[in-house]
Design a protein around this motif. Structure first.
Motif, PDB file in Angstrom:
ATOM      1  N   ALA A 138      46.611  30.856  29.801  1.00 53.35           N
ATOM      2  CA  ALA A 138      46.083  31.277  30.118  1.00 53.35           C
ATOM      3  C   ALA A 138      44.217  29.921  30.497  1.00 53.35           C
ATOM      4  O   ALA A 138      44.443  29.330  29.805  1.00 53.35           O
ATOM      5  N   GLY A 146      44.783  39.893  36.896  1.00 58.55           N
ATOM      6  CA  GLY A 146      46.166  40.321  36.025  1.00 58.55           C
ATOM      7  C   GLY A 146      46.444  39.571  35.015  1.00 58.55           C
ATOM      8  O   GLY A 146      45.749  38.758  34.284  1.00 58.55           O
ATOM      9  N   GLU A 147      47.496  39.850  34.181  1.00 60.36           N
ATOM     10  CA  GLU A 147      48.129  39.722  33.382  1.00 60.36           C
ATOM     11  C   GLU A 147      48.709  38.578  33.195  1.00 60.36           C
ATOM     12  O   GLU A 147      48.754  37.422  33.681  1.00 60.36           O
ATOM     13  N   THR A 148      48.214  38.012  31.844  1.00 58.65           N
ATOM     14  CA  THR A 148      48.753  36.405  31.876  1.00 58.65           C
ATOM     15  C   THR A 148      49.877  36.761  31.907  1.00 58.65           C
ATOM     16  O   THR A 148      50.540  37.171  31.228  1.00 58.65           O
ATOM     17  N   ARG A 149      50.492  35.195  31.176  1.00 56.06           N
ATOM     18  CA  ARG A 149      51.800  34.818  31.011  1.00 56.06           C
ATOM     19  C   ARG A 149      52.274  35.259  29.473  1.00 56.06           C
ATOM     20  O   ARG A 149      53.204  36.127  29.478  1.00 56.06           O
ATOM     21  N   GLN A 151      50.378  37.783  28.209  1.00 54.36           N
ATOM     22  CA  GLN A 151      50.724  39.159  28.067  1.00 54.36           C
ATOM     23  C   GLN A 151      51.888  40.078  28.374  1.00 54.36           C
ATOM     24  O   GLN A 151      52.090  41.195  28.155  1.00 54.36           O
ATOM     25  N   ARG A 152      52.603  39.357  29.621  1.00 51.24           N
ATOM     26  CA  ARG A 152      53.644  40.210  29.923  1.00 51.24           C
ATOM     27  C   ARG A 152      54.934  39.993  28.964  1.00 51.24           C
ATOM     28  O   ARG A 152      55.147  40.557  29.311  1.00 51.24           O
ATOM     29  N   GLN A 155      53.831  42.338  26.869  1.00 55.76           N
ATOM     30  CA  GLN A 155      54.391  43.814  27.330  1.00 55.76           C
ATOM     31  C   GLN A 155      56.394  43.996  27.014  1.00 55.76           C
ATOM     32  O   GLN A 155      56.730  45.348  26.420  1.00 55.76           O
TER      33      GLN A 155
END
Length: 216
Positions: A138, A146-149, A151-152, A155
């Motif tokens: 980040a 958008g989502e950071t790597r 965060q993805r 998820q």
């Protein structure tokens, strides 16, 4: 297990040419005994151009779009055969970016857009975990919302029975020899285990434990 894998995060590193940053590791991986290399150009639409680029370098591997690569491997009925040749016969496998993605348990953690639809996201399964090539940290100064790597991937791990994810930053690669796995390259890797905080790992880290557990 006879598998020998070199799983590279990226084909090109800023400031260098195609595969320049991992040239030494490629030479050491294949050695003098390997005289012919099968290049699979399915990750790009221009297969002839892609093959020419690879041939000019080492007649080896590549990146491109993970969904296109995996779909074509399914279309050509190659997944089982590649796995058999690598796992049972010990044929060396090298992948970069998309080629690294499809070597793992699934392509669920690829960064690519689904420009085509493979029958399944399940990949070749040469290793029992997932890899996120081109892993990005980040940037606190970036205004993108958008989502950071990270965060993805978090998820993804909200879903049950999801495997460990190894984030390979550009410049890093994983060498697998049988049941031994070692982080190579010039950058750290980030390891994501479901329900645990991510951890940082230096080049030279022994990741063999990833190969000998269920990784859920």
């Amino acid at each position: 297990m006879k598998r020998r894998l070199l799983l590279v995060s990226n084909s090109t590193l800023y400031g260098g040419g195609y595969l320049d940053h991992c040239q030494q590791q490629i030479q050491e991986f294949f050695g003098e005994q390997v005289k012919r290399i099968l290049f699979i150009p399915y990750a790009l639409h221009d297969r002839d151009g892609y093959a020419k680029t690879a041939r000019q370098k080492f007649q080896s591997l590549g990146g491109g779009n993970t969904f296109r690569l995996l779909k074509t491997l399914y279309d050509q009925n190659l997944l089982v055969e590649i796995r058999r040749r690598v796992i049972e016969d010990g044929v060396p496998y090298m992948g970069s970016s998309a080629g690294t993605n499809v070597s793992t348990a699934s392509i669920n953690t690829t960064n690519d857009m689904p420009i085509v639809y493979p029958p399944s996201l399940k990949a070749i399964g040469l290793v029992p975990f997932n890899i996120n090539p081109h892993y990005l940290d980040a940037d606190a100064n970036n205004r993108h919302m958008g989502e950071t790597r990270e965060q993805r991937i978090a998820q993804y791990h909200e879903e049950p029975d999801t495997p460990i994810v190894l984030g390979l930053r550009e410049g890093s690669m994983l060498l697998v020899e049988g049941n031994k796995a070692t982080l190579l390259g010039t950058t750290k890797a980030r390891l994501f285990v479901r329900r645990k905080p991510p951890t940082e790992h230096e080049p030279g880290t022994d990741f063999s434990f990833l190969l000998t557990q269920s990784c859920h």
